[in-house]
Design an enzyme around this catalytic site. Structure first.
Site, PDB file in Angstrom:
ATOM      1  CE  LYS A 135      30.449  36.645  50.211  1.00  0.00           C
ATOM      2  NZ  LYS A 135      29.994  37.902  49.118  1.00  0.00           N
ATOM      3  NE  ARG A 136      39.389  42.114  47.829  1.00  0.00           N
ATOM      4  CZ  ARG A 136      39.232  41.799  46.745  1.00  0.00           C
ATOM      5  NH1 ARG A 136      39.312  40.518  46.164  1.00  0.00           N
ATOM      6  NH2 ARG A 136      39.194  42.947  45.840  1.00  0.00           N
TER       7      ARG A 136
END
Length: 327
Positions: A135-136
């Protein structure tokens, strides 16, 4: 070579970086399997794996040391993860097309944990479609480095990214040839505060993000009819999911929240369009299937994975007319 849609300076820099390391399309994550046609587009790869295994499901690998089988807890966490993970992957291989590695579970154990993650990613490749769930959420050179890390060290076919920074947050991953599941409508209750808010034009915030994903994704279409830019849409938000499916007809959905988090089969079905385009995920219900049961832990995991796949594939056969019409 500049990939289609490379309009930002960040995208151009990443492509140049990739060129310098001979990491262009021909050397990006591919599936080499004699049973299948080779595909180099992330959506085609996803579609092929689902067809091969017969169910659009994904099992999450979110290891917590204290909840591993007791036999695996004899080692240090990182070593335990590696030993457990290889057996776990081998147990579920014949039943599910995709696995999703939760990077945070490995990162908390430092360098050794990240080394275990890299080894398990390598073990999974060629056996599953591989998703790295980090979930950058960053832009510019930071996003470029995150994409480079996946290509160079933590090889996956798809990644998760935060869409709430706009296209700059996920474009570098697309430019690197990866599939991206962008956060659009998450399953956590507090997400409603932001994602459910109404804009002046009547759309919710989540719907506005969905429109960005749909528009950007149209430039990254595979031959299967779906884009390399997908969306994370929680099964616990089924009414929203049906509306979001209309706004993103060509975006693959990664669907968390099924099972232990409260999402049911009818909820999950709203994420499909004509029986395609969604990957339903389960983690705890498979990972912890051995708890309070006698016998070999990996056998219970395998049975749980098989049951999960059958439940979703059967659900598609039962709910398909309704889910397709609502989509």
């Amino acid at each position: 070579m500049i990939f289609p849609g490379a309009k930002t300076a960040a995208a151009v820099r990443l492509v140049r970086w990739a060129n310098s390391r001979a990491r262009m399309v021909d050397d990006l994550p591919l599936l080499y399997d004699g049973r299948m046609v080779k595909h180099d587009h992330p959506a085609d790869l996803l579609d092929s794996w689902i067809k091969l295994r017969g169910a659009p499901v994904c099992v999450g690998m979110d290891p917590v040391f204290e909840r591993l089988p007791s036999a695996c807890q004899k080692h240090e966490p990182a070593q335990a993860f590696e030993s457990w993970g290889k057996t776990f992957l081998d147990a579920i291989e014949s039943h599910v097309p995709a696995v999703k590695f939760q990077s945070a579970c490995f990162e908390r154990h430092g360098v050794a944990g990240m080394a275990a993650l890299a080894k398990l990613l390598a073990h999974a490749r060629g056996k599953f479609l591989v998703i790295l769930d980090g979930k950058r959420g960053d832009i510019g050179i930071s996003a470029e480095h995150y994409a480079a890390a996946v290509i160079e060290h933590f090889r996956a076919d798809w990644v998760t990214a935060n869409a709430y920074l706009g296209v700059d947050g996920f474009l570098p991953f697309l430019q690197a040839g990866l599939g991206v599941f962008a956060l659009v409508r998450t399953s956590n209750p507090s997400g409603d505060v932001v994602q459910g808010e109404r804009l002046h034009d009547g759309r919710t915030v989540a719907q506005s993000v969905a429109d960005v994903v749909a528009n950007t994704g149209s430039r990254y279409m595979g031959s299967c009819g779906f884009s390399a830019l997908g969306a994370v849409v929680g099964a616990t938000k089924s009414l929203d999911a049906a509306q979001l499916r209309q706004r993103m007809p060509h975006s693959p959905f990664l669907v968390p929240g099924y099972g232990a988090q409260g999402g049911g089969i009818a909820d999950a079905m709203r994420c499909f369009i004509h029986g395609r385009g969604a990957l339903i995920t389960a983690s705890r219900s498979v990972m912890q299937a051995f708890e309070n049961r006698d016998g070999e832990w990996s056998q219970h995991v395998a049975e749980a994975a098989k049951s999960f796949a059958h439940e979703i594939s059967s659900g598609l056969q039962t709910h398909l007319p309704t889910s397709s019409n609502s989509a």
